[in-house]
Scaffold this motif. Structure first.
Motif: not given
Length: 412
Positions: A59-88
């Motif tokens: 689970l220690i090595t699986s957890l990053p892939t789970l979080i990165m996957g679950g957060a990628a789509l919400p992050a994409g929506l936030l990027i549209g509002r806040l901008g890519g530079r700020f999100m990075i």
């Protein structure tokens, strides 16, 4: 004469600034992987000191892939509002914070929590890169996207290769918590460099370049919105198979070799698994346009991965580096071909969302690999079954490569 001199100076300055930003993108990619891939080499130490089961270890090595996957789509929506530079910038801050804090509380639950926190930072930064590449380099999208994946591969290699011989060699063979701090320091440097050097607006291009970029963009999306959405999910499944292969091998090589009493093979096998990606990725940098949208890369990847995992289990341990090279190189080829496609195929406002969809599908799918591998190992007490998910991923890549109706201008 002065006018021509000023124009030449402006061109040189602009070219130098572009090269600087390209280097910064590579450095960001490096830091998005070192802090994660430095963990698999020290898993035996973590398991011993914290008294973990193989399921908990997986689970220690699986957890990053789970979080990165679950957060990628919400992050994409936030990027549209806040901008890519700020999100990075936010992503790098979370990555550094999680890296430092998990070294301060070396216990299982804090380790899980702060690993999830830094993984959220990776999701924010990684999802934002394609949209910024489109803004800053509209005429060189494929090349700069491949440079970003070059950085990811370099980071994976550094984390896997240097953690045991260098970090633990300097800090002590049981100082696994200190290794977390070691890999978090460059993330802080990357954050300061990003805030200082990253452009605040798209660069200026000549009318000819702008027209060329716009024409290419319109041609790329001429198949319509529906094919792009479908291809994002299909591509996510394909990338998920490659990611499962990669993270599954990284998760269990050290523990598998420990169980077979051949720990001396671990540094070389892990190093080759990650280092073999770099030449493949560099080659893909120059040939990605020719390979995109074709069945052959996926079919070949599936066949090679299937042969390699069978070879890993059935041949002498001295051949582990060979099979690791095939597995690492094949996995990165699929990811490299996929990461540039949202910027090439989607409209500007849709790039981050398409990238998020693709990464969500890919990472959630790949999360199952190390976790199921550890679960099967706990049930059967047979080390080899930890690699069964990797064999399944190879069959999936081969099957999808054969049956999917891939087309020239679609992301799949």
């Amino acid at each position: 004469m002065d006018t021509y001199q000023k124009r030449d100076d402006h061109v040189r300055t602009r070219s130098w600034r572009k090269m600087l930003v390209m280097g910064l993108i590579i450095f960001i990619g490096i830091n998005l992987r070192t802090i994660v891939l430095a963990v698999p080499p020290i898993l035996p130490l973590l398991r011993h000191d914290l008294g973990l089961s193989y399921t908990q270890t997986g689970l220690i090595t699986s957890l990053p892939t789970l979080i990165m996957g679950g957060a990628a789509l919400p992050a994409g929506l936030l990027i549209g509002r806040l901008g890519g530079r700020f999100m990075i910038a936010c992503g790098l801050a979370l990555l550094a914070l999680g890296g430092f804090l998990r070294a301060l509380w070396p216990a299982l639950l804090p380790l899980y929590f702060f690993t999830a926190l830094l993984s959220l930072g990776i999701a924010c930064s990684q999802t934002a890169i394609p949209s910024l590449v489109r803004q800053w380099f509209p005429t060189r999208i494929g090349f700069v996207s491949a440079l970003f994946t070059d950085g990811l591969v370099i980071g994976e290699t550094l984390g896997a290769v240097l953690t045991i011989p260098v970090v633990l060699g300097w800090l002590g063979q049981n100082a696994w918590a200190a290794s977390f701090i070691f890999w978090a320091v460059p993330v802080v440097i990357a954050l300061f460099l990003w805030l200082w050097l990253a452009p605040t607006s798209p660069p200026t291009h000549s009318p000819e370049q702008a027209l060329s970029a716009e024409s290419s963009s319109r041609a790329a999306i001429s198949t319509g919105h529906k094919p792009v959405r479908i291809s994002a999910w299909v591509l996510g499944l394909l990338i998920g198979g490659a990611q499962l292969t990669y993270f599954g091998m990284n998760a269990w090589i050290a523990s598998y070799n420990q169980a077979l009493h051949i720990p001396e093979m671990t540094p070389l096998a892990l190093g080759v698994l990650n280092a073999a990606q770099l030449p493949v990725n560099l080659a893909a940098t120059f040939f990605a346009d020719r390979m995109a949208g074709k069945r052959a890369p996926f079919i070949v990847t599936g066949v090679i991965c299937l042969i390699a995992i069978l070879g890993w289990l059935l041949t002498p341990a001295t051949l582990e580096p060979l099979w690791a090279a095939f597995l690492g190189g094949s996995a990165t080829l699929v990811f490299t071909l996929g990461i540039a496609l949202p910027a090439l195929l989607a409209r500007g406002e849709q790039i981050a969302r398409m990238t998020g969809t693709m990464l969500t599908m890919g990472y959630i799918f790949s999360f199952l690999g190390p976790f199921l591998g550890g679960w099967l190992w706990d049930i059967t007490h047979v080390p080899a079954v930890a690699f069964l998910p990797v064999a399944f991923a190879a069959l999936l890549l081969l099957t999808l490569g054969i049956v999917l109706p891939l087309h020239k201008h679609m992301a799949s």
